[in-house]
Design a protein around this motif. Sequence first.
Motif, mmCIF file in Angstrom:
data_model
loop_
_atom_site.group_PDB
_atom_site.id
_atom_site.type_symbol
_atom_site.label_atom_id
_atom_site.label_comp_id
_atom_site.label_asym_id
_atom_site.label_seq_id
_atom_site.Cartn_x
_atom_site.Cartn_y
_atom_site.Cartn_z
ATOM 1 N N GLU A 19 -0.892 4.404 7.475
ATOM 2 C CA GLU A 19 -0.915 2.968 7.163
ATOM 3 C C GLU A 19 -2.137 2.279 7.777
ATOM 4 O O GLU A 19 -2.622 1.278 7.259
ATOM 5 N N LEU A 31 0.840 -1.198 0.000
ATOM 6 C CA LEU A 31 0.000 0.000 0.000
ATOM 7 C C LEU A 31 0.879 1.254 0.000
ATOM 8 O O LEU A 31 1.702 1.445 0.894
ATOM 9 N N THR A 32 0.690 2.064 -1.000
ATOM 10 C CA THR A 32 1.476 3.283 -1.157
ATOM 11 C C THR A 32 0.660 4.309 -1.940
ATOM 12 O O THR A 32 -0.064 3.937 -2.875
ATOM 13 N N MET A 33 0.807 5.547 -1.566
ATOM 14 C CA MET A 33 0.017 6.576 -2.262
ATOM 15 C C MET A 33 0.394 6.724 -3.737
ATOM 16 O O MET A 33 -0.307 7.367 -4.502
ATOM 17 N N GLY A 73 4.034 0.643 5.290
ATOM 18 C CA GLY A 73 5.236 1.212 5.903
ATOM 19 C C GLY A 73 4.874 2.006 7.137
ATOM 20 O O GLY A 73 3.694 2.256 7.417
ATOM 21 N N ALA A 125 -5.086 3.161 5.505
ATOM 22 C CA ALA A 125 -4.926 2.459 4.219
ATOM 23 C C ALA A 125 -5.244 0.971 4.403
ATOM 24 O O ALA A 125 -5.951 0.366 3.595
ATOM 25 N N GLN A 173 -3.247 10.814 -1.827
ATOM 26 C CA GLN A 173 -2.762 11.776 -0.830
ATOM 27 C C GLN A 173 -2.076 10.997 0.285
ATOM 28 O O GLN A 173 -2.469 9.863 0.580
ATOM 29 N N VAL A 181 -4.626 4.054 -1.796
ATOM 30 C CA VAL A 181 -5.963 4.323 -1.267
ATOM 31 C C VAL A 181 -6.090 5.845 -1.316
ATOM 32 O O VAL A 181 -5.794 6.546 -0.346
ATOM 33 N N GLY A 182 -6.424 6.339 -2.476
ATOM 34 C CA GLY A 182 -6.324 7.776 -2.730
ATOM 35 C C GLY A 182 -4.860 8.115 -2.996
ATOM 36 O O GLY A 182 -3.966 7.341 -2.623
ATOM 37 N N HIS A 224 -1.541 9.672 3.880
ATOM 38 C CA HIS A 224 -2.311 9.610 5.135
ATOM 39 C C HIS A 224 -1.650 8.618 6.060
ATOM 40 O O HIS A 224 -0.517 8.851 6.512
HETATM 41 N N1 SAM Z 1 6.565 9.515 3.707
HETATM 42 C C1 SAM Z 1 6.373 8.108 3.677
HETATM 43 C C2 SAM Z 1 6.784 7.533 2.337
HETATM 44 O O1 SAM Z 1 7.061 8.295 1.424
HETATM 45 O O2 SAM Z 1 6.786 6.295 2.214
HETATM 46 C C3 SAM Z 1 4.907 7.848 4.001
HETATM 47 C C4 SAM Z 1 4.749 7.068 5.205
HETATM 48 S S1 SAM Z 1 3.057 6.909 5.663
HETATM 49 C C5 SAM Z 1 2.995 7.776 7.156
HETATM 50 C C6 SAM Z 1 3.054 5.255 6.210
HETATM 51 C C7 SAM Z 1 2.432 4.280 5.284
HETATM 52 O O3 SAM Z 1 1.059 4.597 5.112
HETATM 53 C C8 SAM Z 1 2.974 4.161 3.896
HETATM 54 O O4 SAM Z 1 4.170 3.431 3.842
HETATM 55 C C9 SAM Z 1 1.827 3.430 3.204
HETATM 56 O O5 SAM Z 1 1.889 2.034 3.443
HETATM 57 C C10 SAM Z 1 0.600 4.018 3.913
HETATM 58 N N2 SAM Z 1 -0.080 5.059 3.137
HETATM 59 C C11 SAM Z 1 -0.085 6.373 3.385
HETATM 60 N N3 SAM Z 1 -0.828 7.036 2.483
HETATM 61 C C12 SAM Z 1 -1.309 6.099 1.636
HETATM 62 C C13 SAM Z 1 -2.160 6.145 0.492
HETATM 63 N N4 SAM Z 1 -2.663 7.267 0.024
HETATM 64 N N5 SAM Z 1 -2.456 4.984 -0.125
HETATM 65 C C14 SAM Z 1 -1.964 3.805 0.342
HETATM 66 N N6 SAM Z 1 -1.156 3.716 1.414
HETATM 67 C C15 SAM Z 1 -0.840 4.833 2.055
#
Ligand code: SAM
Length: 169
Positions: free
Chosen positions: A128, A78-80, A103, A131, A124, A121-122, A126
């Motif tokens: 983990e 899962l990643t933006m 992550g 998501a 933007q 999941v969108g 947010h």
């Molecule tokens: N700055 C970090 C990066 O660039 O990987 C983001 C870390 S975020 C706080 C933690 C985790 O939330 C990400 O590794 C991802 O798994 C998940 N996540 C955050 N936004 C997401 C999104 N829009 N869609 C899917 N997963 C998301």
Amino acid sequence: MRIGHRLVRDDRVTTHAALVARAFGAEKIYMTGIDQSVAKTVYDIGKRWGGEFELEIVEDWKPVAKNWKRSGGTIAHLTMYGVRVDTAMKSLRKKNDVLVVVGSEKVPREAYELADYNISVGNQPHSEIAALAIFLDRIFRGKQIAKEFSGGRLKIVPSEKGKVVQDNT
Ligand code: SAM
């Protein structure tokens, strides 16, 4: 599987990632970099509220991911930056063993490469936990919230007012 753990700042978030995985239909969570207190909290909740959920602390996320693929499983990271969750679902729902990777901080490039699906999941940034919750809701088509957790000491009887709890001890 959750990769990484920022000490102190992440204690509650880490526990919540495990509790959301448990409550919303996952069978197990792998976590890196955490201490036994998170595992104990999750274990105690299982004793009280039932179910078979497992938590395994691992040194390194990579061997888990590689073994998962070697034994025929599928990895959804899962990643933006990924493809839209609803686009991926059609083929993902047909897979048997899905390892969902999230992550806590910056995820190494290799996770994107090892993943069969990089899913957003969108688009933007947010959390983990959010998501993961939405991913599980999509993959189980919302049915996971009615899941029965057997063998627990306590069971909630849903009610309009107050707290109705059955004590099975
Ligand atoms: N700055 C970090 C990066 O660039 O990987 C983001 C870390 S975020 C706080 C933690 C985790 O939330 C990400 O590794 C991802 O798994 C998940 N996540 C955050 N936004 C997401 C999104 N829009 N869609 C899917 N997963 C998301």
